[in-house]
Design a protein around this motif. Structure first.
Motif, mmCIF file in Angstrom:
data_model
loop_
_atom_site.group_PDB
_atom_site.id
_atom_site.type_symbol
_atom_site.label_atom_id
_atom_site.label_comp_id
_atom_site.label_asym_id
_atom_site.label_seq_id
_atom_site.Cartn_x
_atom_site.Cartn_y
_atom_site.Cartn_z
ATOM 1 N N HIS A 181 56.669 39.249 112.265
ATOM 2 C CA HIS A 181 57.604 39.681 111.222
ATOM 3 C C HIS A 181 58.569 38.537 110.938
ATOM 4 O O HIS A 181 59.098 37.918 111.866
ATOM 5 C CB HIS A 181 58.373 40.930 111.678
ATOM 6 N N PRO A 182 58.820 38.242 109.647
ATOM 7 C CA PRO A 182 59.627 37.050 109.340
ATOM 8 C C PRO A 182 61.111 37.192 109.637
ATOM 9 O O PRO A 182 61.793 36.181 109.823
ATOM 10 C CB PRO A 182 59.418 36.853 107.833
ATOM 11 N N THR A 183 61.634 38.423 109.639
ATOM 12 C CA THR A 183 63.095 38.540 109.745
ATOM 13 C C THR A 183 63.501 39.407 110.936
ATOM 14 O O THR A 183 63.737 40.600 110.824
ATOM 15 C CB THR A 183 63.704 39.103 108.439
ATOM 16 N N VAL A 184 63.587 38.728 112.082
ATOM 17 C CA VAL A 184 64.046 39.394 113.304
ATOM 18 C C VAL A 184 65.306 38.660 113.756
ATOM 19 O O VAL A 184 65.327 37.434 113.833
ATOM 20 C CB VAL A 184 62.950 39.353 114.386
ATOM 21 N N CYS A 185 66.347 39.419 114.031
ATOM 22 C CA CYS A 185 67.616 38.816 114.452
ATOM 23 C C CYS A 185 67.631 38.740 115.973
ATOM 24 O O CYS A 185 67.435 39.754 116.651
ATOM 25 C CB CYS A 185 68.781 39.662 113.935
ATOM 26 N N VAL A 186 67.862 37.533 116.497
ATOM 27 C CA VAL A 186 67.879 37.377 117.959
ATOM 28 C C VAL A 186 69.211 36.792 118.413
ATOM 29 O O VAL A 186 69.295 36.151 119.448
ATOM 30 C CB VAL A 186 66.736 36.459 118.471
ATOM 31 N N ALA A 187 70.257 37.034 117.628
ATOM 32 C CA ALA A 187 71.535 36.357 117.868
ATOM 33 C C ALA A 187 72.025 36.493 119.303
ATOM 34 O O ALA A 187 72.509 35.527 119.894
ATOM 35 C CB ALA A 187 72.572 36.897 116.895
ATOM 36 N N ASP A 188 71.928 37.685 119.890
ATOM 37 C CA ASP A 188 72.440 37.849 121.257
ATOM 38 C C ASP A 188 71.308 37.989 122.284
ATOM 39 O O ASP A 188 71.505 38.543 123.361
ATOM 40 C CB ASP A 188 73.393 39.051 121.324
ATOM 41 N N GLY A 189 70.119 37.508 121.930
ATOM 42 C CA GLY A 189 69.004 37.531 122.878
ATOM 43 C C GLY A 189 68.285 38.862 122.936
ATOM 44 O O GLY A 189 67.287 39.008 123.632
ATOM 45 N N ASP A 190 68.779 39.873 122.220
ATOM 46 C CA ASP A 190 68.156 41.198 122.212
ATOM 47 C C ASP A 190 67.626 41.412 120.789
ATOM 48 O O ASP A 190 68.374 41.820 119.903
ATOM 49 C CB ASP A 190 69.236 42.235 122.593
ATOM 50 N N PRO A 191 66.331 41.106 120.546
ATOM 51 C CA PRO A 191 65.832 41.074 119.168
ATOM 52 C C PRO A 191 65.901 42.424 118.459
ATOM 53 O O PRO A 191 65.621 43.449 119.064
ATOM 54 C CB PRO A 191 64.366 40.665 119.314
ATOM 55 N N PHE A 192 66.289 42.409 117.201
ATOM 56 C CA PHE A 192 66.141 43.616 116.390
ATOM 57 C C PHE A 192 65.654 43.225 114.999
ATOM 58 O O PHE A 192 65.982 42.162 114.470
ATOM 59 C CB PHE A 192 67.433 44.460 116.339
ATOM 60 N N LEU A 193 64.854 44.129 114.451
ATOM 61 C CA LEU A 193 64.203 43.870 113.179
ATOM 62 C C LEU A 193 65.173 44.098 112.023
ATOM 63 O O LEU A 193 65.963 45.038 112.053
ATOM 64 C CB LEU A 193 63.025 44.835 113.050
ATOM 65 N N VAL A 194 65.077 43.241 111.019
ATOM 66 C CA VAL A 194 65.810 43.497 109.785
ATOM 67 C C VAL A 194 64.745 43.800 108.733
ATOM 68 O O VAL A 194 64.007 42.923 108.295
ATOM 69 C CB VAL A 194 66.663 42.287 109.357
ATOM 70 N N SER A 195 64.651 45.071 108.382
ATOM 71 C CA SER A 195 63.538 45.578 107.583
ATOM 72 C C SER A 195 63.302 44.769 106.310
ATOM 73 O O SER A 195 64.229 44.267 105.677
ATOM 74 C CB SER A 195 63.832 47.024 107.198
ATOM 75 N N GLU A 196 62.015 44.733 105.917
ATOM 76 C CA GLU A 196 61.617 44.099 104.670
ATOM 77 C C GLU A 196 62.286 44.779 103.472
ATOM 78 O O GLU A 196 62.422 44.195 102.399
ATOM 79 C CB GLU A 196 60.104 44.246 104.521
ATOM 80 N N ALA A 197 62.676 46.031 103.659
ATOM 81 C CA ALA A 197 63.342 46.759 102.575
ATOM 82 C C ALA A 197 64.621 46.028 102.147
ATOM 83 O O ALA A 197 65.059 46.143 100.996
ATOM 84 C CB ALA A 197 63.683 48.182 103.033
#
Ligand SMILES: Cc1cc2nc3c(=O)[nH]c(=O)nc-3n(C[C@H](O)[C@H](O)[C@H](O)COP(=O)(O)OP(=O)(O)OC[C@H]3O[C@@H](n4cnc5c(N)ncnc54)[C@H](O)[C@@H]3O)c2cc1C
Length: 503
Positions: A229-245
């Motif tokens: 997935h192209p847009t995953v936020c890993v700023a604090d080492g705990d990845p979360f997805l930022v939806s394509e929406a």
């Protein structure tokens, strides 16, 4: 030890397993639903954000979009099944049976979202946390169903079989191992995120169903097509997805210099197919050091309150842009099944992310996975209910066996993820794949030495992960054509994958 025989054993409690259980129970079958999850969050389904696509008035256009996203590699027969059954399955199960409250517009009709590579708005959603709004009522409905027995914290560790007839599975719960014989067995064990150091999947996504099926000799296919997935936020080492929406609403991608780069890469810019966007994000991240999702063109807080809250929990202020990288997200291939979810082995079905239906080909279109799990789950459950077998097969596992240390297991997962991150990620080279094959074969030999049935669950998971990593790498090494998620470069270019640069 054996439990009483059940008509249908379903392994996994994401949308595909739940739909299979529902399909079988509706036919009057007794269903045992075994899941290693201890809470709903153990399934990717719970985490799904953007929503579930439906055909609306334009089924041909929906098929065309899926096929274009797959670079023309999807299977037309599978597309027909998906699209022809989409709206009826969503209406029947999600709306009429479970009462999922999909978002509506001011005039109370459904609000349809749009995501990358969809030519129109066709995605039903509940804010950007659709998965949990489907998963929780579905689990609750089946928990109360008198023909369904739910076994939580119960892992399948091997299939029971007599030659090519599958007759149930060896299950483990609280360190006790027992046989569950069944008229038919449905694998619904989800994805393979644990093979990579950075993934959107829950931690238990070790590919168990694919490994068990392959060990039994059932066919797998398209294993090289691992979607990032192209847009995953890993700023604090705990990845979360930022939806394509979010890109569907108008967010754009900028590199560290603040420049928008997608318009030069693809005519659809940020709404290009996932594989294209993911590679461009990785390239700009490597080149400039950072990629940000700029959400300033619309009211992010009002449009995506759930994602705004999630950003807050991770210390991100979306008005300053959301830092993103690609991460492993979805396996397009898996256990080969027909349009009813039947595998190449009698009595064995596979549905959802662990199955290869042919819908996704080399690259999946956004928001089609929940739909595929729902449609194939219902069809497989319905057919499995009719499959009768009184044969009692055996597991191939030795009963006893020595257990490795925790340190060995941790180090082995690190070695596995390093091989996959560096050589079998977003970008691959022939030499890198040979290196990965070497590393993974050595690792698998070491791990398989500990494979007795009585081994701790984590050892079985490690064993599955090694087997599936090898299937992915072997398929990648055999395919020298870049298509969809499988991108092969010259040996002269660095082959690190999505996981390597962010560590
Ligand atoms: C963050 C995120 C966002 C997503 N957003 C969307 C979206 O908006 N729309 C969309 O269509 N798709 C989306 N996807 C993809 C989609 O959610 C998954 O592909 C889909 O939910 C898979 O469903 P499944 O039932 O096959 O597997 P899962 O939902 O992953 O369930 C697998 C189940 O199997 C169990 N299991 C695994 N191994 C064993 C074993 N050995 N024994 C017993 N149980 C086992 C697990 O505990 C789990 O309960 C998203 C995925 C993620 C991770």
């Amino acid at each position: 030890m054996s439990r009483p025989t059940t008509d249908v054993l379903v392994i996994g409690s994401g949308i595909a397993g739940l739909a299979a259980a529902l399909g079988a129970a509706r036919e009057g079958a007794s269903v045992t639903l075994a899941t290693k999850a201890t809470q709903p969050e153990g399934a990717s389904t719970w985490w799904a954000q953007g929503g579930i696509a439906v055909a609306r008035q334009a089924p041909e256009q929906f098929k065309e979009d899926i096929d274009v996203a797959s670079s023309g590699t999807s299977d037309p027969a599978a597309l027909d099944v998906l699209v022809q059954n989409a709206d009826a399955a969503v209406r029947d199960v999600l709306i009429d049976t479970l009462g999922v409250g999909f978002d509506t517009t001011d005039d109370a009709s459904f609000h349809f979202g749009r995501e990358a590579a969809h030519s129109e708005a066709r995605i039903l959603h509940v804010d950007a946390s659709t998965g949990r709004h489907i998963h929780e009522p579905f689990l609750a409905y089946l928990t109360d169903h008198d023909r369904v027995e739910l076994l939580e914290n119960t892992a399948a560790i091997d299939l029971l079989r007599a030659d090519e007839l599958v007759t149930g599975a060896l299950l483990e719960s609280d360190d006790t191992v027992f046989c569950q014989h069944a008229g038919a067995t449905v694998l619904a064990t989800g994805g393979i995120g644990a093979l990579y150091s950075r993934s959107t999947n829950p931690a238990g996504a070790t590919g168990d169903g694919i490994a068990m099926a392959a060990r039994a000799g059932a066919a797998t296919a398209d294993m090289e097509f691992v979607q990032f997935h192209p847009t995953v936020c890993v700023a604090d080492g705990d990845p979360f997805l930022v939806s394509e929406a979010v890109r569907g609403e108008g967010a754009v991608l900028r590199n560290a210099a603040g420049d928008r780069f997608m318009p030069a890469v693809h005519p659809d810019a940020e709404l290009a197919p996932r594989d294209v966007v993911a590679r461009a994000v990785q390239r700009e991240h490597d080149r400039t050091g950072e990629v940000m999702l700029d959400v300033s063109s619309f009211d992010f807080g009002a449009t995506f309150p759930d994602l705004t809250a999630l950003c807050g929990e991770h210390g991100i202020d979306p008005s300053q842009g959301i830092p993103v990288v690609p991460a492993e997200h979805f396996l397009c291939g898996g256990v080969v099944v027909n349009t009813n979810g039947r595998t190449t082995h009698d009595g064995l079905y596979a549905v959802g992310e662990c199955a290869r239906t042919g819908v996704h080909g080399a690259n999946r279109l956004a928001s089609t996975s929940l739909l595929e799990g729902l449609v194939w789950g219902l069809r497989a459950g319905t057919e499995a209910a009719e499959h009768e077998s009184t044969t009692r097969g055996d597991s191939s596992l030795e009963e006893a066996g020595s257990a490795p240390s925790e340190a060995f297991v941790g180090a082995a997962f690190d070695r596995l993820q390093r091989a996959m991150d560096e050589h079998v990620g977003l970008r691959r080279t022939p030499d890198g794949l040979v290196q990965a094959l070497d590393d993974l074969r050595t690792l698998k030999t070491e791990v398989d030495a500990f494979a007795g049935a009585a081994a701790p669950r984590v050892v079985h998971e490690l064993r599955s992960a090694c087997a599936v990593a090898l299937l992915v790498t072997e398929a990648a090494a055999e395919n020298d054509v870049s298509v969809g998620c499988h991108y092969v470069m010259d040996n002269s270019e660095p082959s690190h994958g999505a996981g390597a640069t962010a560590r």
